[in-house]
Design a protein around this motif. Structure first.
Motif, PDB file in Angstrom:
ATOM      1  N   LEU A 171       0.813  -1.213   0.000  1.00 40.14           N
ATOM      2  CA  LEU A 171       0.000   0.000   0.000  1.00 40.14           C
ATOM      3  C   LEU A 171       0.848   1.264   0.000  1.00 40.14           C
ATOM      4  CD1 LEU A 171      -2.778   1.301   0.070  1.00 40.14           C
ATOM      5  CD2 LEU A 171      -2.747   1.055   2.561  1.00 40.14           C
ATOM      6  N   ILE A 172       1.883   1.310   0.820  1.00 39.04           N
ATOM      7  CA  ILE A 172       2.697   2.517   0.914  1.00 39.04           C
ATOM      8  C   ILE A 172       3.391   2.821  -0.417  1.00 39.04           C
ATOM      9  CG2 ILE A 172       4.783   1.438   1.842  1.00 39.04           C
ATOM     10  CD1 ILE A 172       3.332   4.735   3.076  1.00 39.04           C
ATOM     11  N   VAL A 173       3.813   1.786  -1.133  1.00 38.65           N
ATOM     12  CA  VAL A 173       4.448   1.976  -2.442  1.00 38.65           C
ATOM     13  C   VAL A 173       3.418   2.490  -3.443  1.00 38.65           C
ATOM     14  CG1 VAL A 173       5.600   0.803  -4.370  1.00 38.65           C
ATOM     15  CG2 VAL A 173       6.219   0.236  -2.008  1.00 38.65           C
ATOM     16  N   LEU A 174       2.229   1.897  -3.444  1.00 39.35           N
ATOM     17  CA  LEU A 174       1.192   2.318  -4.390  1.00 39.35           C
ATOM     18  C   LEU A 174       0.730   3.740  -4.123  1.00 39.35           C
ATOM     19  CD1 LEU A 174      -0.859  -0.970  -4.673  1.00 39.35           C
ATOM     20  CD2 LEU A 174       0.806  -0.045  -6.295  1.00 39.35           C
ATOM     21  N   ILE A 175       0.686   4.138  -2.875  1.00 37.89           N
ATOM     22  CA  ILE A 175       0.334   5.527  -2.552  1.00 37.89           C
ATOM     23  C   ILE A 175       1.399   6.462  -3.113  1.00 37.89           C
ATOM     24  CG2 ILE A 175       0.148   7.185  -0.639  1.00 37.89           C
ATOM     25  CD1 ILE A 175      -1.257   4.906   0.954  1.00 37.89           C
ATOM     26  N   HIS A 176       2.651   6.074  -2.973  1.00 38.18           N
ATOM     27  CA  HIS A 176       3.748   6.898  -3.491  1.00 38.18           C
ATOM     28  C   HIS A 176       3.686   7.002  -5.024  1.00 38.18           C
ATOM     29  CE1 HIS A 176       7.677   8.754  -3.776  1.00 38.18           C
ATOM     30  NE2 HIS A 176       7.977   7.860  -4.714  1.00 38.18           N
ATOM     31  N   VAL A 177       3.384   5.897  -5.693  1.00 35.01           N
ATOM     32  CA  VAL A 177       3.304   5.882  -7.153  1.00 35.01           C
ATOM     33  C   VAL A 177       2.154   6.770  -7.628  1.00 35.01           C
ATOM     34  CG1 VAL A 177       2.778   4.385  -9.128  1.00 35.01           C
ATOM     35  CG2 VAL A 177       4.404   3.639  -7.400  1.00 35.01           C
TER      36      VAL A 177
END
Length: 135
Positions: free
Chosen positions: A35-41
């Motif tokens: 989730l944290i990576v997808l939020i950043h993307v």
């Protein structure tokens, strides 16, 4: 997962055979869809991002499985590799990845979806599963 292996010796997830044991690996695909990576993307790029990394990972996994798979990922016994594969297939479907190029992955996933432990562990069977995500 190693905790499960060490605390439940009556249901091993690592093969006894040392060569098969060496083939049981966890995928590096999953952290790329956290989730944290997808939020950043960002919302507009997350599907493309996830599809890219899942596809890249599945190409490698399919190749590995072509030399190790039996009924499951490594031979005919369920291993840690199977425990890692099923959530990756779930995630691939979530991001609408075309799974047709991965017949071994799909065959193993179909085999495991009928297993009682995998059915019980399915996200839709968890007490905190949101109603919109339930099967």
């Amino acid at each position: 997962m190693y905790y499960l292996e060490e605390t439940r010796p009556q249901r091993p997830l690592m093969p006894q055979d040392v060569l098969k044991r060496a083939k049981v690996i966890a995928s590096g695909v999953q952290p790329l869809q956290n989730l944290i990576v997808l939020i950043h993307v960002g919302e507009e790029k997350k599907k493309e991002w996830a599809q890219h990394w899942i596809t890249r990972g599945f190409r490698a996994i399919e190749k590995l499985l072509s030399t190790s798979a039996g009924k499951f990922c490594v031979g005919d016994e369920i291993t840690l590799a199977d425990c890692c594969l099923v959530p990756q297939v779930f995630n691939a479907r979530r991001f609408h990845v075309d799974l047709r190029p991965y017949p071994i992955i799909l065959r193993i996933d179909r085999e495991l979806e009928g297993h009682p432990a995998f059915r019980a562990a399915h996200p839709s069977n968890q007490p905190d599963c949101p109603p919109e995500a339930a099967k």
